[in-house]
Design an enzyme around this catalytic site. Structure first.
Site, PDB file in Angstrom:
ATOM      1  CG  ASP A   1      -3.256  87.079  13.345  1.00  0.00           C
ATOM      2  OD1 ASP A   1      -2.899  86.433  12.343  1.00  0.00           O
ATOM      3  OD2 ASP A   1      -3.873  88.110  12.865  1.00  0.00           O
TER       4      ASP A   1
ATOM      5  NE  ARG B   1      -1.531  79.158   6.617  1.00  0.00           N
ATOM      6  CZ  ARG B   1      -0.650  79.384   5.825  1.00  0.00           C
ATOM      7  NH1 ARG B   1       0.230  80.303   5.803  1.00  0.00           N
ATOM      8  NH2 ARG B   1      -0.119  78.311   5.115  1.00  0.00           N
TER       9      ARG B   1
ATOM     10  NE  ARG C   1      -6.475  91.906  16.425  1.00  0.00           N
ATOM     11  CZ  ARG C   1      -4.867  91.862  16.502  1.00  0.00           C
ATOM     12  NH1 ARG C   1      -4.582  90.958  15.950  1.00  0.00           N
ATOM     13  NH2 ARG C   1      -4.301  92.657  17.398  1.00  0.00           N
TER      14      ARG C   1
ATOM     15  CE1 TYR D   1     -11.344  84.649  12.195  1.00  0.00           C
ATOM     16  CE2 TYR D   1     -12.132  85.085  10.072  1.00  0.00           C
ATOM     17  CZ  TYR D   1     -11.299  84.593  11.089  1.00  0.00           C
ATOM     18  OH  TYR D   1      -9.981  83.837  10.539  1.00  0.00           O
TER      19      TYR D   1
END
Length: 255
Positions: A52, A50, A202, A111
């Site tokens: 952001d 999921r 992040r 990622y």
């Protein structure tokens, strides 16, 4: 009901994340609305992760159950037609067994993060990179990143609203490379693990950027990790440089 695995690419800028929401635009909602144009009913698709608000995807994976036997080509073409003009595309579609689950069958998630290092404002890359004005010390950043590999308690790099039952995760890769492009110098992060905490990537990138700019050292990153304290984390970088790049499965559904 035939099950299909979907490989999905999207620009996250106009969406409030992947997950379907009642009153806000989401990637999941856009795809389910497109599927409802093909088979009018409620659709519930499941995804590998999921993302952001503002986060992009190059290789998100989801699965859907259909009532009709669709050829993969016709299904992907029809969904893409009904997705327009949203910046979402089904780039691959294959039939899979009922035992396949986009989230629970996944073995690893990858990622990708992009930093653009230049003083002039970004034009073509605006909204697709995190732009900073200074150059970064890649070697020192990689030294610090290596401190985060393996299994650790990542409480420091975990959002306060994270719903994961445990802060313990295992990082299998955190590689940092510098690439010269026509638009300027980019710094790329390749981060891989079976699963991630909320805002973990992040938080990593924001902390490692501080190392690259000389405001933190690799030893500071080790101390932050061992502190198990969110206050020890560097700044959380913006979402628009982050991409869900790929998902691995025991048997890869896409050729």
């Amino acid at each position: 009901m035939p099950r299909y695995a979907l490989q999905i690419e999207y620009n996250g800028a106009p969406f409030h994340g992947w997950q379907r929401q009642k009153t806000l635009a989401s990637v999941q909602g856009a795809i389910e609305d497109a599927l409802a144009k093909l088979e009018p009913r409620t659709h519930n698709i499941a995804a590998a992760g999921r993302t952001d608000k503002g986060v992009h995807a190059l290789g998100q994976v989801a699965h859907c159950d259909m009532e009709r036997d669709w050829t993969p080509f016709r299904l992907s073409e029809a969904v893409n037609y009904h997705l327009k003009p949203a910046p979402v595309a089904i780039v691959n579609c294959v039939p899979v067994p009922d035992t396949f689950h986009a989230r629970f069958s996944a073995q690893e998630r990858q990622y990708f993060f992009r930093i653009l290092c230049r003083r002039a404002p970004a034009t073509h890359q605006k909204g697709l990179v995190w732009q900073i004005k200074n150059k970064l010390d890649i070697a020192t950043m990689q030294e610090a990143a290596n401190r985060l590999l393996g299994e650790h308690d990542f409480t420091t790099f975990r959002s306060t609203i994270c719903q994961s039952l445990s802060p313990i995760k295992t990082m299998s890769r955190l590689d940092i490379t510098q690439v010269e492009t026509l638009q300027g110098t980019e710094v790329h992060f390749d981060v891989r693990a079976r699963s991630f905490l909320h805002n973990q990537v992040r938080s990593f990138v924001g902390t490692l950027e501080r190392v690259g700019s000389g405001q933190m050292t690799p030893d500071d990153v080790t101390a932050a990790l061992e502190a198990r304290d969110r206050a020890a984390c560097g700044p959380v970088c913006p979402p628009h440089g982050l991409y869900l790049a790929g998902v691995s499965y025991p048997e890869m559904p896409f050729s």
